[in-house]
Scaffold this motif. Structure first.
Motif, PDB file in Angstrom:
ATOM      1  N   ARG A 116       8.208  -5.245 -12.630  1.00 38.67           N
ATOM      2  CA  ARG A 116       8.573  -5.079 -11.223  1.00 38.67           C
ATOM      3  C   ARG A 116       8.873  -6.463 -10.665  1.00 38.67           C
ATOM      4  N   SER A 131       3.312  -7.199  -2.172  1.00 33.58           N
ATOM      5  CA  SER A 131       3.557  -5.869  -1.600  1.00 33.58           C
ATOM      6  C   SER A 131       3.880  -4.851  -2.685  1.00 33.58           C
ATOM      7  N   LEU A 132       4.540  -5.295  -3.763  1.00 36.46           N
ATOM      8  CA  LEU A 132       4.802  -4.389  -4.886  1.00 36.46           C
ATOM      9  C   LEU A 132       3.497  -3.967  -5.563  1.00 36.46           C
ATOM     10  N   ARG A 134       0.524  -3.888  -4.189  1.00 39.24           N
ATOM     11  CA  ARG A 134      -0.189  -2.975  -3.296  1.00 39.24           C
ATOM     12  C   ARG A 134       0.404  -1.571  -3.363  1.00 39.24           C
ATOM     13  N   SER A 135       1.740  -1.486  -3.323  1.00 42.81           N
ATOM     14  CA  SER A 135       2.398  -0.184  -3.339  1.00 42.81           C
ATOM     15  C   SER A 135       2.037   0.609  -4.591  1.00 42.81           C
ATOM     16  N   ASP A 136       2.086  -0.054  -5.747  1.00 41.63           N
ATOM     17  CA  ASP A 136       1.784   0.642  -7.004  1.00 41.63           C
ATOM     18  C   ASP A 136       0.311   1.017  -7.098  1.00 41.63           C
ATOM     19  N   GLU A 138      -1.865   1.505  -4.699  1.00 39.57           N
ATOM     20  CA  GLU A 138      -2.198   2.558  -3.739  1.00 39.57           C
ATOM     21  C   GLU A 138      -1.641   3.908  -4.186  1.00 39.57           C
ATOM     22  N   SER A 139      -0.388   3.914  -4.642  1.00 39.46           N
ATOM     23  CA  SER A 139       0.237   5.167  -5.054  1.00 39.46           C
ATOM     24  C   SER A 139      -0.471   5.790  -6.259  1.00 39.46           C
ATOM     25  N   ALA A 161      -4.300  -4.799  -1.296  1.00 35.39           N
ATOM     26  CA  ALA A 161      -3.998  -3.906  -2.412  1.00 35.39           C
ATOM     27  C   ALA A 161      -5.275  -3.337  -3.010  1.00 35.39           C
TER      28      ALA A 161
END
Length: 301
Positions: A116, A131-132, A134-136, A138-139, A161
């Motif tokens: 990523r 932010s990438l 954190r996004s992964d 969390e998802s 994150a």
């Protein structure tokens, strides 16, 4: 009175049925294996490992055998999360206009690895990587895709994150890199995680080397073919088996297609000596080497 008894009997039957369904559901949940993933902040990795092993954070001054290191991280996670399966390794790095470099492309082609990319600014600083992550995190935690996350990083911006993943029930384990002096991970990050481990100099030594120290690249050396490298892998496997015996083979096979870090590094070093050619950073030849090694072992089992 009979009607009341019938209602009570029907109600009791429904309770029994509900209890039976709950018991079956809990039994299925108990059989579901735990899953873990590894999250690597490549910016932190290159800077900290480069400083530790090569004495510099400048990526241009040293080589990182990313494929070998990723396998070593997977192997380490396997020992820590013994009853869990690997989802994948997430590799976060920066690139100009988010276009893969040749090295990043070779990492992206590795099995069980997802690259990523954030951006790189004019000062070669990563932007958008946190932010990438954190996004992964969390998802994956929200969808119950992972129960444990091993996070190799050190930036305080990763705290959010960690908190996001923990909010959905995932456990986050921070992995750090030994610092020659002081500390290379933010204290707030250390406070938030569920556990913390430090990978030391001996762990990284096989995978980081200064570019001036390259050994097997004489001028004009011809690049071996994949078949040549696969054959060398089979030769080394034959010697490995003769020296250690079939009992050791039985211990190695359950980890297929991954090799323990120590075995993989010995395989690499011996192959480079036989070929008189460096395989560092050449993922296709490294895979051919491992394929040859495994193919021979599996014919003997």
């Amino acid at each position: 009175m009979d009607a009341m008894n019938d209602d009570l009997t029907a109600f009791a039957a429904r309770i029994d049925r509900t209890n039976e369904l709950l018991t079956r559901m809990l039994a299925e949940v108990a059989k579901t294996p735990s899953t873990h993933a590894i999250f690597v902040d490549a910016g932190y990795l290159y800077a900290a490992a480069g400083r530790l092993v090569a004495g510099t954070e400048d990526r241009r001054a040293f080589d990182l055998d990313a494929e070998g290191l990723i396998d070593a991280l997977i192997d380490r996670a396997r020992t820590i999360f013994a009853d869990s399966r690997l989802l994948r390794v997430y590799w976060y790095d920066g690139a100009r206009r988010r276009i893969h470099t040749a090295e990043q492309q070779s990492i992206a082609e590795l099995p069980d690895v997802k690259v990523r990319l954030g951006n790189l600014n004019a000062n070669n600083q990563q932007k958008g990587v946190d932010s990438l992550i954190r996004s992964d995190l969390e998802s994956l935690a929200r969808h119950r895709a992972i129960s444990d996350a091993a996070l190799l990083g050190g930036d305080e911006d990763l705290v959010s994150a960690v908190e996001a993943a923990q909010g959905y029930g995932a456990r986050v384990h921070l992995w750090g890199i030994e610092a020659p002096e002081g500390r290379n991970q933010a204290e707030p990050l250390l406070w938030e995680v569920d556990s913390q481990r430090t990978l030391d100099l001996d762990f990284f030594k096989p995978y980081v080397s200064r570019r001036a120290d390259r050994t097997y690249e004489p001028a004009g050396a011809a690049r071996p073919t994949r078949d040549d490298v696969r054959f060398v892998g089979a030769q080394i496997a034959a010697k490995w088996l003769a020296a250690r015996g079939r009992e050791s083979l039985g211990e190695l096979l359950p980890g297929h297609p991954y090799l323990p870090g120590s075995v993989d590094q010995d395989l690499l070093v011996e192959a480079e000596g036989m070929l008189q050619y460096s395989l560092r950073g050449q993922s296709d030849l490294r895979r051919a080497l491992r394929d040859g090694f495994w193919e021979h072992l599996q014919t003997q089992y």
